[in-house]
Design a protein around this motif. Structure first.
Motif, PDB file in Angstrom:
ATOM      1  N   VAL A   8      -3.929  24.103  14.241  1.00  0.00           N
ATOM      2  CA  VAL A   8      -2.776  23.669  15.022  1.00  0.00           C
ATOM      3  C   VAL A   8      -2.074  24.937  15.504  1.00  0.00           C
ATOM      4  N   VAL A   9      -2.079  25.146  16.804  1.00  0.00           N
ATOM      5  CA  VAL A   9      -1.545  26.380  17.378  1.00  0.00           C
ATOM      6  C   VAL A   9      -0.271  26.070  18.156  1.00  0.00           C
ATOM      7  N   HIS A  14       5.282  17.732  14.085  1.00  0.00           N
ATOM      8  CA  HIS A  14       3.939  17.994  13.556  1.00  0.00           C
ATOM      9  C   HIS A  14       3.913  18.684  12.193  1.00  0.00           C
ATOM     10  N   ARG A  15       5.058  19.075  11.663  1.00  0.00           N
ATOM     11  CA  ARG A  15       5.033  19.863  10.431  1.00  0.00           C
ATOM     12  C   ARG A  15       4.502  19.081   9.236  1.00  0.00           C
ATOM     13  N   PHE A  68       2.048  33.250  19.618  1.00  0.00           N
ATOM     14  CA  PHE A  68       1.262  32.144  19.088  1.00  0.00           C
ATOM     15  C   PHE A  68       1.276  32.171  17.558  1.00  0.00           C
ATOM     16  N   PHE A  69       1.361  30.984  16.959  1.00  0.00           N
ATOM     17  CA  PHE A  69       1.291  30.830  15.509  1.00  0.00           C
ATOM     18  C   PHE A  69       0.219  29.788  15.191  1.00  0.00           C
ATOM     19  N   GLU A  80       3.633  28.082   6.453  1.00  0.00           N
ATOM     20  CA  GLU A  80       3.518  29.473   6.878  1.00  0.00           C
ATOM     21  C   GLU A  80       2.253  29.641   7.713  1.00  0.00           C
ATOM     22  N   PRO A  81       2.326  30.317   8.852  1.00  0.00           N
ATOM     23  CA  PRO A  81       1.134  30.490   9.694  1.00  0.00           C
ATOM     24  C   PRO A  81       0.122  31.417   9.029  1.00  0.00           C
TER      25      PRO A  81
END
Length: 266
Positions: free
Chosen positions: A232-233, A201-202, A221-222, A209-210
């Motif tokens: 997008v978690v 998914h990147r 969680f990020f 960076e979150p």
């Protein structure tokens, strides 16, 4: 060939008894608030039925263990095969419907999310139970005369048991995952970036960076944004050598719900 068929009977008896004891202890101790809502099979039933469901499962395991140990009757052998086959199905359902829930196989010790190892273990146990159907002796005879095949079965189950790492962690820290300090945020982020979920998914993220990070119980969680401005978690489990990673996409109209979580340090 007789010793081959009976070689896994001691393992089946011991695991069924341990499963019974662990579930009863989990119910009696109470544990963390809402703990049963994170354990199978309790997680698949309404809240008021979770304790009875866990106790019924424990009672069934005890009956099977007693039957395997004391008799050579086929009904207990086939019932054990059916039990572990059904357990495999339940774990697959848990992984699909509640990927954050643990299998509950050994009570709250089995709180890690259901993974390939847990499912593989029940498949192996189903096979072991199938072998025992052909054993001509009751379980107590096999318990008194274990073989190298029994030891091989123990080694295989240890490899397939995620509880092994959890027990080692508890022996070191004497506290459940929810109460331990856990790895740093940067270390957990590194775990995320080495996962298949991240690689899948990147490319759709606007930034690597979150923009937010928080911890709940044994999860970190990020939160990121994708090119459609959805959140997008990613969730990374904070225990084990190969922690589970989960991902969810929250539509822009529901993204405000993320603010309900209170960030805490790792």
């Amino acid at each position: 060939m007789t010793h081959v068929w009976e070689s896994q009977l001691p393992l089946l008896v011991v695991l069924l008894v341990l499963g019974t004891m662990a579930k009863v202890i989990t119910v009696r101790s109470g544990g963390e608030p809402g703990a049963l809502s994170r354990l199978g099979p309790a997680v698949l039933v309404p809240g008021r039925l979770r304790v009875p469901a866990l106790l019924v499962c424990a009672a069934g395991e005890l009956v099977l263990a007693a039957g395997l140990l004391a008799t050579g009757h086929a009904i207990f052998r086939w019932a054990t095969v059916a039990f572990f086959a059904m357990s495999t199905y339940v774990l697959l359902e848990l992984r699909r419907r509640r990927p954050d829930a643990g299998c509950g196989c050994f009570g709250e010790v089995s709180s890690a999310p259901v993974g390939v190892r847990s499912i593989g273990r029940t498949v192996v146990l189903t096979g072991m139970a199938g072998m025992s159907v052909l054993a001509p002796v009751p379980g107590w005879v096999a318990v008194l005369h274990p073989s190298w095949l029994t030891a091989a079965g123990v080694a295989l189950l240890l490899v397939l048991s995620p509880e092994t790492a959890e027990l080692i962690e508890r022996a070191r820290f004497r506290a459940p995952c929810e109460q331990r300090r856990g790895p740093s945020e940067s270390a957990t982020l590194a775990r995320l970036r080495s996962s298949g979920a991240w690689r899948a998914h990147r490319e759709g993220l606007t930034s690597l960076e979150p923009y937010d990070s928080w911890r709940e119980l044994c999860w970190r969680f990020f939160a990121f944004q994708n090119h459609d401005h959805d959140d997008v978690v990613f969730a990374v489990y904070l225990s084990g050598r190969r922690p589970a990673v989960r991902m969810a996409v929250v539509g822009s109209e529901g993204s405000e719900s993320l603010t309900e979580y209170t960030p805490v340090s790792a």
